[in-house]
Design a protein around this motif. Structure first.
Motif, short mmCIF file in Angstrom:
data_model
loop_
_atom_site.label_atom_id
_atom_site.label_comp_id
_atom_site.label_asym_id
_atom_site.label_seq_id
_atom_site.Cartn_x
_atom_site.Cartn_y
_atom_site.Cartn_z
N ASP A 231 42.02 -0.24 -122.14
CA ASP A 231 41.78 0.76 -123.20
C ASP A 231 40.96 2.02 -122.57
O ASP A 231 40.32 2.85 -123.35
CB ASP A 231 40.97 0.46 -124.34
CG ASP A 231 41.95 0.22 -125.44
OD1 ASP A 231 43.23 0.59 -125.38
OD2 ASP A 231 41.61 -0.99 -126.31
N ALA B 167 46.96 -3.59 -118.80
CA ALA B 167 46.79 -2.58 -120.12
C ALA B 167 45.38 -2.67 -120.47
O ALA B 167 44.80 -3.49 -120.62
CB ALA B 167 47.71 -3.41 -121.17
N GLU C 213 54.03 2.26 -126.12
CA GLU C 213 54.65 2.88 -124.95
C GLU C 213 55.90 3.63 -125.30
O GLU C 213 56.15 4.77 -124.65
CB GLU C 213 55.01 2.01 -123.73
CG GLU C 213 53.58 1.29 -123.22
CD GLU C 213 52.63 2.26 -122.19
OE1 GLU C 213 53.53 3.05 -121.46
OE2 GLU C 213 51.59 2.29 -122.36
N ASP D 129 48.17 3.88 -130.45
CA ASP D 129 47.94 4.44 -129.12
C ASP D 129 48.17 3.50 -127.86
O ASP D 129 48.08 3.75 -126.69
CB ASP D 129 46.36 4.89 -129.07
CG ASP D 129 45.60 3.73 -129.52
OD1 ASP D 129 45.74 2.98 -130.35
OD2 ASP D 129 44.52 3.51 -128.86
N ARG D 130 48.53 2.43 -128.62
CA ARG D 130 49.23 1.05 -127.50
C ARG D 130 50.58 1.06 -127.25
O ARG D 130 51.21 0.26 -126.59
CB ARG D 130 48.50 -0.08 -127.58
CG ARG D 130 46.92 -0.21 -127.38
CD ARG D 130 46.62 -1.66 -127.87
NE ARG D 130 45.14 -1.56 -127.52
CZ ARG D 130 44.06 -2.28 -128.53
NH1 ARG D 130 44.87 -3.03 -129.45
NH2 ARG D 130 43.14 -2.16 -128.31
N THR E 145 53.90 -4.67 -120.07
CA THR E 145 54.11 -4.36 -121.46
C THR E 145 54.74 -5.48 -122.33
O THR E 145 55.62 -6.18 -121.41
CB THR E 145 54.88 -3.03 -121.73
OG1 THR E 145 56.01 -3.20 -120.73
CG2 THR E 145 54.07 -1.90 -121.13
N TYR F 228 55.14 -1.97 -126.10
CA TYR F 228 53.74 -1.82 -126.25
C TYR F 228 52.89 -2.73 -125.47
O TYR F 228 53.33 -3.63 -124.76
CB TYR F 228 53.41 -2.21 -127.81
CG TYR F 228 53.70 -3.61 -127.95
CD1 TYR F 228 55.02 -3.87 -128.67
CD2 TYR F 228 52.68 -4.47 -128.10
CE1 TYR F 228 55.20 -5.22 -128.81
CE2 TYR F 228 52.89 -5.98 -128.25
CZ TYR F 228 54.29 -6.19 -128.65
OH TYR F 228 54.53 -7.51 -129.19
N ARG F 229 51.59 -2.28 -125.09
CA ARG F 229 50.54 -2.73 -124.33
C ARG F 229 49.76 -3.80 -125.25
O ARG F 229 49.44 -3.53 -126.26
CB ARG F 229 49.78 -1.79 -123.58
CG ARG F 229 50.54 -1.06 -122.45
CD ARG F 229 49.42 0.02 -122.10
NE ARG F 229 49.21 1.24 -122.94
CZ ARG F 229 47.86 1.37 -123.30
NH1 ARG F 229 46.84 0.82 -122.68
NH2 ARG F 229 47.57 2.27 -124.17
N THR F 230 49.38 -4.82 -124.71
CA THR F 230 48.64 -5.69 -125.32
C THR F 230 47.21 -5.73 -124.47
O THR F 230 47.42 -6.16 -123.35
CB THR F 230 49.16 -7.13 -125.37
OG1 THR F 230 50.40 -7.15 -126.02
CG2 THR F 230 47.97 -8.06 -126.36
N PRO F 231 46.00 -5.68 -124.98
CA PRO F 231 44.83 -5.52 -124.07
C PRO F 231 44.53 -6.92 -123.44
O PRO F 231 44.72 -8.00 -124.15
CB PRO F 231 43.85 -5.27 -125.06
CG PRO F 231 44.35 -4.90 -126.64
CD PRO F 231 45.73 -5.24 -126.42
#
Lengths: 310, 310
Positions: A249, A247, B205, B202-203, B167, B159-162
């Motif tokens: 950005d 993931a 999904e 924006d993260r 996901t 959701y994505r985690t940087p």
């Protein structure tokens, strides 16, 4: 503002608003209570010029012209009612709730005061924003920049500002303030460098001050367009291998073909504002990204990672 | 108080008061954000204003004694100022920018968009002096989150985690959408964590609405780092001083040849990424575990650049 001055300004405004003909200075001096007491012609002239400027400051434009097209008549003044008045506005209850939300956006800045004053105008015009809704959406703008208010005010009065940036004092005729990805910038004309410039508020090294007179410059009509063109654009590109499923950005990463990547990686062409930003992003991702080209950026990533081990 | 604000208020008070016979001083004070004493001062000015001529019935009609004694205002004979002064440029810019954010965050709300359109038409502003870019989010996600909040429904979030591959999933109880510094967040009660969490839109999904009602957890706390107890101090070279303005910090100490910056940290992964990003500019890390993790990751990352090893 003294009570006498407020009274004179309101009366001047009403006189100019309620006339269809242009009123000459002499007529204004005779009819507007507050000018009659002027001691001399020169004192009246000075006062009248300042009063016109006060009205302009609140956005009231005064038309000048003469009543007689055939004779060189003395110049007169009036205010166009259609330009002065807030046009009729009607909102649905849902729209008034949405407006009420807008009143909560700005936190602790001069812009919060301006929004509250805009609400006064709407209320006076019969459209009261509904502040009772307990919102499930909360748009907030907290401006943690100490220079914001000075700059914002200077934009509307068109006053040049001076501030420290890096080790040098800078001058700017500010046109716009912008927030991009959470950071505040001021955009305008830099007279020392003779060009349009962006400055990041967080980088100011000495506080912004207004210098010189209000109304010192005009803002070009395409200021907004120029800001977009010059705006912090994504002009540097690189090809990076990204571990599948990682993931990231990075905006607009576009997959491309690449030979010799380790299994489980896909090559992407990426664009960011600067080469520096690209190196930072790739290094930060550790073993999940590999910078493939250009070679000089690849070398920089390697150096960055070796720096951690040193 | 700035003189232009007072003048603008006087010009708005007139139509406001004449359309509300018998309005209370306290109400006016509250709606115009001034002290009740100021309302009376304003009326003392306005009682001597009106059409030029100076005859008794040319002036606005308000009985100041009644106002002082009974606290109610009857304002008459003010047809010449039946509509309020339009929005001053700074008021228009502040309100429009706020309203644009409401539209951006409000999901499928048509009311917000139509209220904005009416305002724009009434204000007729060509160039915005203020613009805020909101990081784009999926309107469908916003709409279904807004609907789930309204209906009190739990949701299944992907959701994505940087910095992490793939996901994550969680069932959460959505409470509100927040827009902070250009990013939109969902504030929700996390069932697996049994705590309030913020998710950047924006993260996200996928959003799946569940047929399960939300529980009672009170109001989510303000502030994004409220639930982050960890602190990390990095000692960096002056060239990396920018991190202090880029990330939220709890303290910054300039020591000439180096800078000590302390951050609240949401995760060790984030801290490790930051150290990799900075490379050799980091002189010291307050947490040995984090420092060791960064070295391990840097070594693994360098393995992706075969020519650099050995």
């Amino acid at each position: 503002m003294s009570a006498r001055k407020s009274e004179r300004l309101v009366n001047l405004l009403i006189a100019l608003l309620s006339t269809r003909r242009y009123l000459t200075k002499r007529e204004l001096r005779e009819t507007v209570e507050g000018y009659r007491a002027s001691k001399s012609d020169a004192a009246f002239e000075r006062q009248f010029e300042r009063d016109k400027e006060e009205l302009r400051n609140i956005g009231v434009s005064i038309e000048t012209g003469s009543n007689d097209l055939f004779f060189e008549d003395e110049e007169g003044y009036r205010i166009n009612r259609a330009e002065f008045e807030l046009p009729p506005l009607t909102f649905t209850p849902e729209e008034l709730s949405a407006l009420g939300l807008a009143g909560q956006v700005w936190q602790d800045t001069v812009a919060a005061d301006h929004t509250a004053q805009a609400f006064e105008a709407l209320r006076a015009g019969g459209a009261a924003p509904d502040l009772t809704l307990v919102p499930s959406v909360r748009p907030r703008l907290a401006v943690a920049e100490p220079n914001f208010d000075v700059i914002y005010d200077a934009i509307f009065t068109r006053t040049e500002i001076q501030f420290g940036y890096g080790s040098k004092p800078r001058r700017l005729q500010p046109w716009q303030v912008l927030q991009r990805r959470g950071h505040w910038y001021v955009f305008g004309f830099d007279p020392d460098r003779d060009g349009d410039r962006f400055f990041k508020l967080a980088r100011f090294t000495a506080p912004a001050e207004q210098v010189g007179k209000a109304g010192a410059y005009t803002v070009p009509e395409d200021a907004g367009e120029r800001a977009k063109r010059l705006g912090p654009a994504d002009s540097s590109t690189a090809v990076v291998g990204i571990r599948d499923g990682f993931a990231h950005d990075l905006p607009r990463a576009e997959a491309v073909d690449w030979d010799g990547l380790p299994d489980g990686f896909t090559a992407h062409r990426i664009s960011l504002a600067t080469e520096h930003a690209i190196v930072g992003e790739v290094a930060a991702a550790g073993p999940d990204m590999i910078l493939l080209e250009p070679p000089e950026l690849r070398a920089e990533v390697i150096e960055r990672l070796q720096g951690v081990l040193a | 108080m700035r003189s232009d604000e007072q003048l603008a208020r006087l010009l708005r008070l007139v139509p406001y008061l004449s359309s509300r016979p018998g309005v209370q001083v306290a109400t006016v004070a509250e709606e115009f954000g001034v002290h009740p004493r100021q309302v009376i001062k304003d009326l003392e000015v306005l009682q001597f204003c009106g059409l030029p001529g100076g005859y008794f019935d040319d002036l606005f009609d308000v009985d100041i004694e009644v106002v002082r004694e009974e606290g109610r205002i009857d304002f008459r004979n003010a047809d010449v100022l039946a509509r309020p002064l339009r929005l001053r440029p700074a008021e228009a810019a502040s309100l429009l920018a706020a309203m644009r954010l409401v539209v951006d965050v409000a999901g499928s709300s048509e009311a917000a968009a139509s209220a904005l359109a009416k305002l724009e038409a009434a204000v007729g502003q060509a160039e915005p002096q203020l613009s805020v870019d909101v990081v784009t989010t999926d309107p469908e996600h916003r709409a279904s989150l807004a609907a789930a909040i309204k209906d009190g429904q739990a949701i299944h979030l992907t959701y994505r985690t940087p910095g992490r591959p793939g996901t994550s999933n969680a069932v959460v109880e959505p409470a509100r959408l927040n827009l902070v510094d250009g990013f939109t967040y969902l504030d929700a009660w996390s069932r697996p964590r049994e705590a309030w969490r913020s998710f950047r839109l924006d993260r996200i999904e996928a959003v799946e609405r569940l047929d399960e009602p939300v529980g009672e957890h009170g109001t989510p706390p303000d502030g994004w780092f409220d639930d982050v107890p960890d602190r990390l101090t990095l000692t960096v070279r002056p060239s990396a001083r920018w991190i202090a303005e880029y990330y939220p910090t709890t303290s910054v100490e300039d020591l000439g040849d180096r800078v000590e910056v302390t951050f609240p940290i949401a995760s060790h992964d984030w801290a490790v990424s930051l150290i990799l990003r900075l490379g050799g500019a980091v002189l010291d890390v307050s947490d040995d575990q984090v420092a060791q993790a960064a070295r391990t990751k840097a070594a693994a990352a360098l393995a992706g650049y075969p020519a650099s090893v050995g």
